[in-house]
Design an enzyme around this catalytic site. Structure first.
Site, PDB file in Angstrom:
ATOM      1  N   SER A  60      -8.498   5.558  -4.653  1.00  0.00           N
ATOM      2  CA  SER A  60      -9.069   6.367  -3.652  1.00  0.00           C
ATOM      3  C   SER A  60      -8.154   7.517  -3.125  1.00  0.00           C
ATOM      4  O   SER A  60      -8.753   8.594  -2.588  1.00  0.00           O
ATOM      5  CB  SER A  60      -9.500   5.469  -2.500  1.00  0.00           C
ATOM      6  OG  SER A  60      -8.207   4.655  -2.169  1.00  0.00           O
ATOM      7  N   GLY A  97     -11.113   1.922  -4.768  1.00  0.00           N
ATOM      8  CA  GLY A  97     -10.987   0.448  -5.097  1.00  0.00           C
ATOM      9  C   GLY A  97     -10.198   0.105  -6.466  1.00  0.00           C
ATOM     10  O   GLY A  97     -10.275  -1.032  -6.921  1.00  0.00           O
ATOM     11  N   ASN A 125      -3.816  -0.528  -5.524  1.00  0.00           N
ATOM     12  CA  ASN A 125      -4.669  -1.668  -5.137  1.00  0.00           C
ATOM     13  C   ASN A 125      -4.112  -3.005  -5.780  1.00  0.00           C
ATOM     14  O   ASN A 125      -4.334  -3.834  -5.277  1.00  0.00           O
ATOM     15  CB  ASN A 125      -5.835  -1.458  -5.463  1.00  0.00           C
ATOM     16  CG  ASN A 125      -6.765  -0.166  -4.852  1.00  0.00           C
ATOM     17  OD1 ASN A 125      -6.615  -0.195  -3.489  1.00  0.00           O
ATOM     18  ND2 ASN A 125      -7.348   0.662  -5.556  1.00  0.00           N
ATOM     19  N   ASP A 208      -7.733   4.037   9.267  1.00  0.00           N
ATOM     20  CA  ASP A 208      -7.272   2.771   8.499  1.00  0.00           C
ATOM     21  C   ASP A 208      -5.738   2.539   8.251  1.00  0.00           C
ATOM     22  O   ASP A 208      -5.439   1.523   7.890  1.00  0.00           O
ATOM     23  CB  ASP A 208      -8.210   2.558   7.218  1.00  0.00           C
ATOM     24  CG  ASP A 208      -7.820   3.815   6.114  1.00  0.00           C
ATOM     25  OD1 ASP A 208      -6.954   4.572   6.407  1.00  0.00           O
ATOM     26  OD2 ASP A 208      -8.519   3.882   5.345  1.00  0.00           O
ATOM     27  N   HIS A 211      -5.370   5.493   4.004  1.00  0.00           N
ATOM     28  CA  HIS A 211      -5.653   6.913   3.572  1.00  0.00           C
ATOM     29  C   HIS A 211      -5.338   8.170   4.196  1.00  0.00           C
ATOM     30  O   HIS A 211      -5.583   8.315   5.394  1.00  0.00           O
ATOM     31  CB  HIS A 211      -7.257   6.970   3.349  1.00  0.00           C
ATOM     32  CG  HIS A 211      -7.745   5.736   2.275  1.00  0.00           C
ATOM     33  ND1 HIS A 211      -8.226   4.465   2.733  1.00  0.00           N
ATOM     34  CD2 HIS A 211      -7.848   5.623   0.876  1.00  0.00           C
ATOM     35  CE1 HIS A 211      -8.589   3.834   1.851  1.00  0.00           C
ATOM     36  NE2 HIS A 211      -8.260   4.384   0.730  1.00  0.00           N
TER      37      HIS A 211
END
Length: 232
Positions: A60, A97, A125, A208, A211
């Protein structure tokens, strides 16, 4: 009668001689038309140079999660490339993801198009999920091997990532060191930490805290460009 025959013979001879002359002239013209002297052939100097693809393959962070794709760092790098009139086209192969295992399965589809430069941004991830470093290493190496096999002349770039200490000090150390080891093994250009100058700074990250914002992506673009520009 003798005079008539003489005139008739001269008439036929003149026709034959004329025909031979025409045939000779036509043969000469044919040979002339087939001559293609290189010294006078036009040389095209203003033809456009064919663009070469730069494939950014990652998570991402590469996809530009939460932003317009034109704000993601690969698109910002395309703008730098265009400003320098370099013959490269950026392909954003980022997917939110994405793990190294998923990337290993997906890479074949993206390699159907020619690749001149391959930028690999995977592993973040895996780290957040605590996947064993040996597993991530094997997956990343398998991806690199596929690129090398399909496009041996492709230039390779790897972006490094870090995980927070709460994943365990030993795990964090091994994870962080993994990227440099892979880059050295495969003679890849190396971006030590993709999120340098952005990670841990709330003002440069979305709500979040993971990001980057549009401003944060600009810094990512600079981090990558420092190593990529030498490749191009």
């Amino acid at each position: 009668m003798l005079l008539y025959n003489l005139r008739h013979t001269l008439f036929i001879c003149s026709i034959l001689l004329s025909g031979c002359a025409n045939d000779q002239k036509k043969a000469t013209e044919d040979r002339t038309l087939n001559v293609r002297p290189t010294e006078v052939a036009p040389v095209a100097t203003d033809l456009p140079v064919k663009e070469k693809n730069i494939l950014f393959f990652g998570t991402s962070l590469t996809a530009g999660y939460g932003l317009d794709q034109q704000e993601a760092y690969p698109a910002l790098i395309q703008k730098k490339i265009d400003s320098l009139n370099l013959p490269y086209k950026v392909i954003n192969g980022g997917l939110s993801g994405e793990t190294s295992a998923a990337g290993r399965s997906r890479i074949d589809w993206l390699l159907k198009q020619p690749v001149a430069v391959f930028v690999l941004e995977l592993g973040a991830n895996d780290g957040l999920r605590g996947i064993p470093v040996a597993t991530t290493t094997a997956n990343l190496q398998a991806i690199i091997n596929k690129v090398k096999a399909k496009y041996p002349q492709a230039k390779l770039v790897l972006t490094g990532m870090q995980v927070p200490p709460n994943m365990g000090q030993r795990y964090a150390a091994d994870f962080n060191a993994m990227f440099k080891t892979i880059a050295q093994k495969n003679k890849m250009e190396f971006v030590p930490f993709l999120l340098e100058g952005v990670g841990g700074k709330p003002e440069l990250n979305q709500e979040d805290g993971i990001h980057p914002t549009a401003e944060g992506q600009k810094i990512l673009a600079e981090n990558v460009w420092l190593e990529l520009k030498g490749v191009l």
